[in-house]
Design an enzyme around this catalytic site. Structure first.
Site, mmCIF file in Angstrom:
data_model
loop_
_atom_site.group_PDB
_atom_site.id
_atom_site.type_symbol
_atom_site.label_atom_id
_atom_site.label_comp_id
_atom_site.label_asym_id
_atom_site.label_seq_id
_atom_site.Cartn_x
_atom_site.Cartn_y
_atom_site.Cartn_z
ATOM 1 N N LYS A 64 -20.891 53.396 -23.186
ATOM 2 C CA LYS A 64 -21.998 53.217 -23.421
ATOM 3 C C LYS A 64 -22.684 54.513 -24.624
ATOM 4 O O LYS A 64 -23.026 54.654 -25.240
ATOM 5 C CB LYS A 64 -23.198 52.338 -22.876
ATOM 6 C CG LYS A 64 -22.730 50.855 -22.663
ATOM 7 C CD LYS A 64 -23.480 50.400 -21.844
ATOM 8 C CE LYS A 64 -22.793 48.955 -21.220
ATOM 9 N NZ LYS A 64 -22.908 48.685 -19.929
ATOM 10 N N GLN B 236 -27.265 49.123 -15.670
ATOM 11 C CA GLN B 236 -26.117 48.850 -14.739
ATOM 12 C C GLN B 236 -25.581 47.532 -13.888
ATOM 13 O O GLN B 236 -25.889 48.070 -12.937
ATOM 14 C CB GLN B 236 -24.757 49.607 -15.172
ATOM 15 C CG GLN B 236 -23.357 49.446 -15.234
ATOM 16 C CD GLN B 236 -22.603 48.268 -16.847
ATOM 17 O OE1 GLN B 236 -23.532 48.894 -17.197
ATOM 18 N NE2 GLN B 236 -22.204 47.926 -15.945
ATOM 19 N N ASP C 225 -30.235 43.358 -22.669
ATOM 20 C CA ASP C 225 -29.604 43.196 -22.018
ATOM 21 C C ASP C 225 -29.825 41.757 -21.997
ATOM 22 O O ASP C 225 -28.685 40.529 -22.130
ATOM 23 C CB ASP C 225 -29.149 43.466 -20.733
ATOM 24 C CG ASP C 225 -28.119 44.117 -20.329
ATOM 25 O OD1 ASP C 225 -27.287 43.730 -21.207
ATOM 26 O OD2 ASP C 225 -27.946 44.923 -19.560
HETATM 27 N N1 GUN Z 1 -22.205 44.469 -16.143
HETATM 28 C C1 GUN Z 1 -21.039 44.061 -16.920
HETATM 29 N N2 GUN Z 1 -21.718 43.059 -17.856
HETATM 30 C C2 GUN Z 1 -22.702 44.065 -18.145
HETATM 31 C C3 GUN Z 1 -23.941 43.797 -19.281
HETATM 32 O O1 GUN Z 1 -23.289 43.362 -20.465
HETATM 33 N N3 GUN Z 1 -25.334 44.657 -18.855
HETATM 34 C C4 GUN Z 1 -25.165 45.299 -17.745
HETATM 35 N N4 GUN Z 1 -26.662 45.781 -17.505
HETATM 36 N N5 GUN Z 1 -24.948 45.115 -16.651
HETATM 37 C C5 GUN Z 1 -22.771 44.666 -16.496
#
Ligand code: GUN
Length: 297
Positions: A54, A98, A121
């Site tokens: 990311k 995350q 998100d």
């Molecule tokens: N863990 C797995 N997929 C995601 C996501 O799309 N966003 C976040 N914040 N954590 C994740």
């Protein structure tokens, strides 16, 4: 019939370059640089890989990346204090914590502490509610990526039967909301669904997001259906080592479906591309500008 392979890698690259163009224009015309803060608590190896990816792609798109890596034993108060700081930082337009978080931290409390307008998100309760009630919302990145691939292939989705396998907050539930908003007839299946194979065989659109390697077989699929595989599962190879597979048994499914996303190279690359697009949207909205219409609509 051999299914068409839906190339998410190529689609995501196209979306990232559109994001980069918007970023460049925001910088030159408005003096604004979109910024994304990513918070990682603990040492989960898969999460570390995602977070690194990311950060890299954020910088490649011309945006500012702020990474906050906290130790496993970070207290809830410390994490909430960081979120408060990021909520009040004008250089940060998007915040992502995350998941999963270590067990001692209350996930919904933490997510709901993020300012909804910075919740790229789309997990904050206010964005969940806005999506469910048809108001403009930050939309979760993985289901948004799936929708973009579906619309690219099928155009208008209205009236199609869509079956979502899996009911997670991150993918299954928001996916169902997005398909409903596009006037699909939506069924959400899960571990208690009776005769799941029969339900799946009714689907013009089948989205598999259960986290069970190769669960959906070719015999579950309606001939010609469009199949979107969200699964990311590492399995042991008989000869040793591991390989990545989805929630769909690609070999049998690709003999029956009309089109199907591979794993890897299908939905995976779409998630971060949509995250970058959401960050540009958040940056525009927070500065009273209209969000670009050509990114995720
Ligand atoms: N863990 C797995 N997929 C995601 C996501 O799309 N966003 C976040 N914040 N954590 C994740």
């Amino acid at each position: 019939m051999v299914a068409e392979r839906i190339d998410g890698k190529e689609f995501a690259a196209g979306l990232r370059s559109k994001v980069a163009e918007h970023v460049s224009r925001l910088k030159s015309d408005k003096g604004l640089t979109p910024g994304l803060a990513v918070v990682l608590v603990g040492e989960d190896p898969a999460s570390q890989v995602y977070v690194r990816s990311k950060g890299r792609q954020t910088v490649e798109a011309g945006m500012k990346s702020f990474e906050h890596k906290l130790s496993d034993d970070t207290s809830e108060a410390e994490l909430l204090a960081l979120i408060d700081q990021l909520n009040n930082d004008a250089d940060v337009h998007g915040i992502l914590v995350q998941l999963p978080l270590p067990k001692h931290l209350n996930e919904s409390l933490v997510i709901n502490a993020i300012a909804p307008e910075k919740d790229v998100d789309g997990f904050h309760i206010s964005n969940v509610g806005r999506l469910a009630t048809g108001q403009s919302a930050m939309v979760p990145c993985t289901p948004l990526g799936c929708l973009l691939l579906l619309r690219d292939r099928l155009g208008d989705l209205s009236g199609l039967n869509a079956v979502v396998v899996g009911r997670s907050n991150i993918v299954g539930k928001p996916m169902a909301q997005l398909l409903l908003a596009k006037s699909c007839t939506v069924t959400v299946t899960h571990s208690r669904t009776r005769d799941i194979e029969k339900v799946c065989r009714e689907a013009d659109i089948l989205v598999a997001a259960v986290g069970r390697p190769e669960m959906v077989k070719g015999s579950w699929i309606k001939p010609g259906a469009t199949v979107i595989d969200v699964g990311i599962n590492w399995i042991e190879k008989p000869e040793g080592g591991t390989r990545l597979v989805g929630d769909v048994d690609y070999d049998s499914a690709s003999q029956i479906a009309g089109a199907i996303t591979p794993v890897p190279g299908g939905v995976g690359p779409m998630t971060i591309a949509c995250l970058l697009a959401n960050t540009v949207t958040a940056c525009c909205r927070s500065n009273g500008l209209e969000a670009p219409a050509d990114l995720v609509n």
